[in-house]
Design a protein around this motif. Structure first.
Motif, PDB file in Angstrom:
ATOM      1  N   GLY A  38      -6.504  -5.592 -13.758  1.00 58.18           N
ATOM      2  CA  GLY A  38      -5.529  -5.224 -14.776  1.00 58.18           C
ATOM      3  C   GLY A  38      -5.237  -6.368 -15.727  1.00 58.18           C
ATOM      4  N   LEU A  39      -5.094  -7.572 -15.168  1.00 60.17           N
ATOM      5  CA  LEU A  39      -4.833  -8.746 -15.997  1.00 60.17           C
ATOM      6  C   LEU A  39      -6.000  -9.024 -16.937  1.00 60.17           C
ATOM      7  N   GLU A  40      -7.220  -8.918 -16.410  1.00 55.16           N
ATOM      8  CA  GLU A  40      -8.398  -9.164 -17.247  1.00 55.16           C
ATOM      9  C   GLU A  40      -8.513  -8.111 -18.339  1.00 55.16           C
ATOM     10  N   GLY A  41      -8.154  -6.863 -18.010  1.00 54.86           N
ATOM     11  CA  GLY A  41      -8.191  -5.806 -19.009  1.00 54.86           C
ATOM     12  C   GLY A  41      -7.218  -6.071 -20.147  1.00 54.86           C
ATOM     13  N   GLU A  42      -6.016  -6.512 -19.803  1.00 46.40           N
ATOM     14  CA  GLU A  42      -5.019  -6.841 -20.819  1.00 46.40           C
ATOM     15  C   GLU A  42      -5.485  -8.020 -21.672  1.00 46.40           C
ATOM     16  N   GLN A  43      -6.084  -9.002 -21.012  1.00 47.52           N
ATOM     17  CA  GLN A  43      -6.552 -10.190 -21.723  1.00 47.52           C
ATOM     18  C   GLN A  43      -7.665  -9.834 -22.701  1.00 47.52           C
ATOM     19  N   LEU A  44      -8.581  -8.968 -22.253  1.00 47.47           N
ATOM     20  CA  LEU A  44      -9.681  -8.558 -23.125  1.00 47.47           C
ATOM     21  C   LEU A  44      -9.152  -7.775 -24.319  1.00 47.47           C
ATOM     22  N   THR A  45      -8.188  -6.900 -24.097  1.00 48.83           N
ATOM     23  CA  THR A  45      -7.600  -6.126 -25.189  1.00 48.83           C
ATOM     24  C   THR A  45      -6.959  -7.037 -26.231  1.00 48.83           C
ATOM     25  N   GLN A  46      -6.233  -8.055 -25.751  1.00 51.15           N
ATOM     26  CA  GLN A  46      -5.578  -8.995 -26.661  1.00 51.15           C
ATOM     27  C   GLN A  46      -6.579  -9.784 -27.488  1.00 51.15           C
ATOM     28  N   VAL A  47      -7.637 -10.281 -26.813  1.00 51.78           N
ATOM     29  CA  VAL A  47      -8.596 -11.107 -27.533  1.00 51.78           C
ATOM     30  C   VAL A  47      -9.401 -10.274 -28.530  1.00 51.78           C
ATOM     31  N   LEU A  48      -9.691  -9.007 -28.195  1.00 53.70           N
ATOM     32  CA  LEU A  48     -10.405  -8.144 -29.137  1.00 53.70           C
ATOM     33  C   LEU A  48      -9.544  -7.844 -30.355  1.00 53.70           C
ATOM     34  N   ASP A  60     -13.020 -19.426 -27.516  1.00 53.64           N
ATOM     35  CA  ASP A  60     -11.663 -19.058 -27.105  1.00 53.64           C
ATOM     36  C   ASP A  60     -11.574 -19.106 -25.576  1.00 53.64           C
ATOM     37  N   ALA A  61     -10.542 -19.762 -25.066  1.00 56.79           N
ATOM     38  CA  ALA A  61     -10.399 -19.948 -23.625  1.00 56.79           C
ATOM     39  C   ALA A  61     -10.381 -18.616 -22.871  1.00 56.79           C
ATOM     40  N   ARG A  62      -9.798 -17.601 -23.486  1.00 62.13           N
ATOM     41  CA  ARG A  62      -9.739 -16.292 -22.823  1.00 62.13           C
ATOM     42  C   ARG A  62     -11.127 -15.682 -22.691  1.00 62.13           C
ATOM     43  N   LEU A  63     -11.937 -15.803 -23.759  1.00 62.61           N
ATOM     44  CA  LEU A  63     -13.304 -15.291 -23.693  1.00 62.61           C
ATOM     45  C   LEU A  63     -14.143 -16.075 -22.694  1.00 62.61           C
ATOM     46  N   TYR A  74     -16.334  -6.594 -17.826  1.00 64.61           N
ATOM     47  CA  TYR A  74     -15.580  -7.602 -18.580  1.00 64.61           C
ATOM     48  C   TYR A  74     -16.481  -8.782 -18.960  1.00 64.61           C
ATOM     49  N   ARG A  75     -17.344  -9.181 -18.027  1.00 64.24           N
ATOM     50  CA  ARG A  75     -18.237 -10.310 -18.311  1.00 64.24           C
ATOM     51  C   ARG A  75     -19.182  -9.982 -19.471  1.00 64.24           C
ATOM     52  N   ALA A  76     -19.728  -8.780 -19.442  1.00 60.86           N
ATOM     53  CA  ALA A  76     -20.648  -8.373 -20.503  1.00 60.86           C
ATOM     54  C   ALA A  76     -19.937  -8.292 -21.851  1.00 60.86           C
ATOM     55  N   MET A  77     -18.753  -7.661 -21.872  1.00 62.59           N
ATOM     56  CA  MET A  77     -18.020  -7.511 -23.125  1.00 62.59           C
ATOM     57  C   MET A  77     -17.625  -8.860 -23.710  1.00 62.59           C
ATOM     58  N   ALA A  78     -17.201  -9.782 -22.853  1.00 67.85           N
ATOM     59  CA  ALA A  78     -16.799 -11.104 -23.328  1.00 67.85           C
ATOM     60  C   ALA A  78     -17.980 -11.849 -23.937  1.00 67.85           C
ATOM     61  N   ARG A  79     -19.131 -11.785 -23.285  1.00 69.32           N
ATOM     62  CA  ARG A  79     -20.299 -12.503 -23.788  1.00 69.32           C
ATOM     63  C   ARG A  79     -20.824 -11.878 -25.078  1.00 69.32           C
TER      64      ARG A  79
END
Length: 210
Positions: A38-48, A60-63, A74-79
């Motif tokens: 859940g935390l990673e999902g929120e973090q990804l939403t914010q960074v996007l 970006d540290a979050r990415l 999450y790993r794939a989307m971030a990269r």
């Protein structure tokens, strides 16, 4: 029963206790994993959201944290996001990142294929047409998930090679494939027609009419 209790009571008690401890540990681990997801999902939403308004950088540290996630999605989307941001200012470096993703056996195949298409798009003018065809060959297949994009790259590469006989039918096939986005089908139809293929008219609803 009294004799069995005296002989095995302690052992059975210990086994039951261990079972309860194991169950409690499993339930905690599952809850913790769900919380982290859940935390990673929120973090990804914010960074996007920050990417959309130009406030995020590839480093970006979050990415960076999400790019090391144990969760494939999450790993794939971030990269992919890191490479996408980098593509705006440094196409060669972005292409290199996309190729790294494409070669990562730990990621879903669909993600790897998308990364290969994006890398090839960025490198299209700097690599040989034969290399483009070689990379896209497994993906430029009718009804395949990335047929439209991979087929378009392959068709243009064929044109650069002077193989209009191969490019025309491929563009026509893309134009007729209703699974391909309408805009891409329209471009393919125009190229196919220019190469002597009969495709028909692509209507707003995605149909093709002769």
């Amino acid at each position: 029963m009294t004799g069995l209790a005296k002989k095995w009571g302690v052992v059975i008690g210990v086994l039951v206790l261990l079972l309860l401890i194991g169950l409690a540990a499993f339930l905690w681990w599952r809850s913790h994993r769900a919380h982290q997801a859940g935390l990673e999902g929120e973090q990804l939403t914010q960074v996007l959201s920050d990417v959309d308004i130009g406030r995020a950088q590839p480093n970006d540290a979050r990415l960076t944290a999400l790019a090391s996630s144990s969760r494939d999605g999450y790993r794939a989307m971030a990269r992919l996001t890191q490479a996408g941001i980098l593509a705006k200012t440094d196409a060669p470096a972005a292409a290199a990142k996309y190729l790294e993703i494409a070669k990562d056996d730990g990621l879903p195949q669909a993600t790897r294929d998308l990364a290969l298409i994006r890398a090839t798009t960025l490198q299209f003018d700097t690599i040989a047409p034969t290399e483009v065809v070689s990379r896209m060959k497994p993906l430029a297949v009718a009804n395949a998930p990335w047929f439209g994009s991979a087929g378009e790259l392959t068709g243009i590469a064929y044109m650069k090679m002077g193989r209009r006989d191969l490019a025309g039918p491929l563009f026509a096939a893309i134009a007729r494939d209703t699974n391909v986005p309408t805009g891409l089908r329209g471009r393919a139809a125009g190229l196919a027609t220019a190469l002597g293929q009969t495709v028909g008219v692509i209507t707003p609803d995605g149909a093709s009419k002769e």
